[in-house]
Design an enzyme around this catalytic site. Structure first.
Site, PDB file in Angstrom:
ATOM      1  N   ARG A 396       4.389  -4.169  -4.764  1.00 42.04           N
ATOM      2  CA  ARG A 396       4.221  -3.762  -6.079  1.00 42.04           C
ATOM      3  C   ARG A 396       5.085  -4.490  -7.311  1.00 42.04           C
ATOM      4  NH1 ARG A 396       3.536  -0.176 -10.564  1.00 42.04           N
ATOM      5  NH2 ARG A 396       1.338   0.041 -11.081  1.00 42.04           N
ATOM      6  N   CYS A 397       6.288  -3.995  -7.021  1.00 42.87           N
ATOM      7  CA  CYS A 397       7.490  -4.411  -7.730  1.00 42.87           C
ATOM      8  C   CYS A 397       7.412  -5.891  -8.174  1.00 42.87           C
ATOM      9  CB  CYS A 397       8.608  -4.129  -7.373  1.00 42.87           C
ATOM     10  SG  CYS A 397       8.925  -2.367  -7.633  1.00 42.87           S
ATOM     11  N   MET A 398       7.026  -6.681  -7.103  1.00 42.87           N
ATOM     12  CA  MET A 398       7.050  -8.053  -7.084  1.00 42.87           C
ATOM     13  C   MET A 398       5.571  -8.872  -7.775  1.00 42.87           C
ATOM     14  SD  MET A 398       9.183  -9.297  -3.545  1.00 42.87           S
ATOM     15  CE  MET A 398       8.083  -8.526  -2.638  1.00 42.87           C
TER      16      MET A 398
END
Length: 407
Positions: A396-398
Site C-alpha cells: 500500500r505504501c508503494m
C-alpha cells in the site's frame, strides 16, 4: 479525456502510480540513511527486481501502472514545466548566487529522463563537476550533495492521495520529503494526462508554508460511500486533518471524516502500517496499536460551513461500520505469537494493497498474517520484499491509486 477518481480502498483498482527506485538507493549509505528517513541501505539490483515483481502482479491483474520517473521526464519535456520545477528547487538562498547559476545551467543541459533521475535520485558535486568560484562550493567535498536524494519517493502513497473526485498534494512533515510534493504538483499541473482532465485540488498546490498542517497519504483511507478515515500519526497532525476535511466537506466529495489518534512512533508511522481495508467489511489490524479505546472523532460541516469534530463514544470500529453501512467489521489480526506479530507488523504485514474486494497484495515473508487472511476468505497475492521491506513500507505504501471503483 482521462478520468481520475478513487471511490474506496477496496473497489477494483484500475490505475496506479509507482516509483521504481535506483539512483536514490545508490546514494543511500549507512552514514546518511537516517537523515534520509531510511533505517538501512538496500541492495539496489535486488530491490529493483522486487519492484518489478510488484508491478507484474498488478499488471497481471488488470491494473495499469504508471512510473513516476517516466511521468516526471515527460513533464520536464515542456519548457514551462521544467522552469516551474527548477524555480522551486534551485535558488540563491539554497546555493548562493554563483553556485545556483551553475547548478541550474547544468540541470538544464541534461536530457529530460536524466534530469528526472537526478531530481529524485540526487546529484553529487563529483557527478556534476562544478567549477565555479563559489564560497559554498569551496567548502564542499566531492561526495556532498548538490541535490539531495529522495529515496522515500518509493512510497508514492504519501506524497499525494486521490480522494473521490480530487487530489491532495500533501504538505509533508519531514524536510527530507518536501521536494517530493513539488514533483507531484508539477505532474498533475503540466503532464498531458492530467492537464486536460477535470479534478478538484483539496490542498497542497500552493507555494505556502503549511506550518503545522501536515498530512501524508499513508494516514488517509478512502472508506467509500462518502466517508474518509484519517489517522493522526507521527506525520499527520490534527491541523492537517482539519484542513483536508474542510476541503473534502465543502466540495461535497465527502460527507464525513473519521479521525483516529495514533501513537507518535516509528513502528506505526502511518495508519496503514497498522490498519488497512481488505473487503467491504474486513480490515487487517495490529492489536497492540488498534485497541478498542483508541480515541476517535467524527468531522462534519455545520450549516455555517464550519468543521465540527465530535468525539465518538462507542469506539472507532462502530464508527467505521456505520460509515460503511455494515452490521459490524471483520477484523483480522496480525498473525503469530506476540514476537511473530510484532516482527511481522514491523515488516508491513498489515500494509496490504487491495486490488478488488477480498483480493490483496502483500509481502510473502509475513506468513502468519497471510494465514490469518486466507482463513478469513481473503485471496492473498504475494510479492518478494527482502530488500524493499527494509525501507519500512509495504504494497500500500508503494502505490498511489489514481483510478479505483466505488463500493
Amino acid at each position: 479525456m482521462d478520468r481520475f477518481y478513487v471511490g474506496s480502498e477496496v473497489g477494483k483498482l484500475r490505475k496506479v502510480l509507482l516509483h521504481r527506485p535506483q539512483l536514490s538507493l545508490k546514494h543511500l549509505t549507512p552514514g546518511n540513511c537516517e537523515s534520509l528517513l531510511f533505517d538501512d541501505v538496500l541492495r539496489i539490483e535486488k530491490a529493483g527486481e522486487e519492484h518489478d515483481a510488484f508491478q507484474k502482479v498488478l499488471t497481471d491483474n488488470g491494473v495499469q501502472v504508471y512510473l513516476l520517473t517516466q511521468m516526471l521526464a515527460e513533464t520536464l519535456s515542456m519548457s514551462n514545466a521544467k522552469k516551474w520545477i527548477l524555480d522551486r528547487q534551485i535558488n540563491n538562498f539554497r546555493f548562493g548566487e554563483t553556485l545556483a547559476m551553475e547548478v541550474r545551467s547544468y540541470l538544464e543541459s541534461l536530457d529530460n529522463l536524466t534530469l528526472a533521475k537526478h531530481l529524485s535520485g540526487g546529484l553529487t558535486l563529483a557527478e556534476m563537476g562544478a567549477t565555479s568560484k563559489s564560497m559554498t562550493l569551496g567548502r564542499m567535498t566531492e561526495t556532498d550533495f548538490l541535490i539531495e536524494p529522495i529515496p522515500n519517493h518509493l512510497f508514492t502513497r504519501d506524497t499525494s492521495c486521490w480522494i473521490y473526485g480530487g487530489v491532495s498534494m500533501n504538505p509533508m512533515a519531514k524536510d527530507a520529503r518536501k521536494r517530493e510534493t513539488v514533483h507531484l504538483r508539477a505532474i498533475y499541473k503540466f503532464h498531458p494526462m492530467f492537464k486536460n482532465s477535470e479534478f478538484i485540488t483539496y490542498m497542497g498546490d500552493e507555494d505556502l508554508n503549511y506550518d503545522n498542517a501536515t498530512i501524508e497519504g499513508g494516514d488517509v483511507l478512502v472508506l467509500g460511500r462518502g466517508n474518509v478515515l484519517i489517522g493522526m500519526s507521527e506525520r499527520t497532525t490534527p491541523q492537517g486533518v482539519e484542513q483536508l476535511s474542510r476541503a473534502l466537506l465543502k466540495t461535497g466529495q465527502a460527507k464525513k471524516v473519521i479521525a483516529l489518534e495514533l501513537p507518535k512512533a516509528r513502528s506505526c508511522m502511518h495508519l496503514d502500517t497498522v490498519f488497512t481495508h481488505m473487503d467491504i467489511d474486513c480490515f487487517t489490524y495490529y492489536p497492540d496499536i488498534m485497541r478498542a479505546d483508541t480515541d476517535c472523532w467524527e468531522l462534519t460541516m455545520n450549516d455555517h460551513e464550519q468543521v465540527e469534530a465530535n468525539r465518538v463514544k462507542d469506539g472507532f470500529t462502530n464508527a467505521i461500520a456505520r460509515a460503511l453501512d455494515v452490521p459490524e467489521l471483520r477484523l483480522i489480526p496480525t498473525g503469530g505469537d506476540a514476537f511473530e506479530a510484532e516482527r511481522e507488523q514491523w515488516n508491513d504485514a498489515n500494509n496490504v494493497l487491495t486490488i478488488e474486494p477480498g483480493v490483496v497484495v502483500t509481502y510473502e515473508r509475513n506468513v502468519n498474517t497471510i494465514r490469518n487472511m486466507e482463513e478469513a476468505g481473503i485471496k492473498v497475492l504475494t510479492i518478494p520484499g527482502e530488500e524493499l521491506g527494509r525501507g519500512r513500507g509495504g504494497a500500500r505504501c508503494m502505490s498511489c491509486p489514481i483510478l479505483r471503483d466505488d463500493i
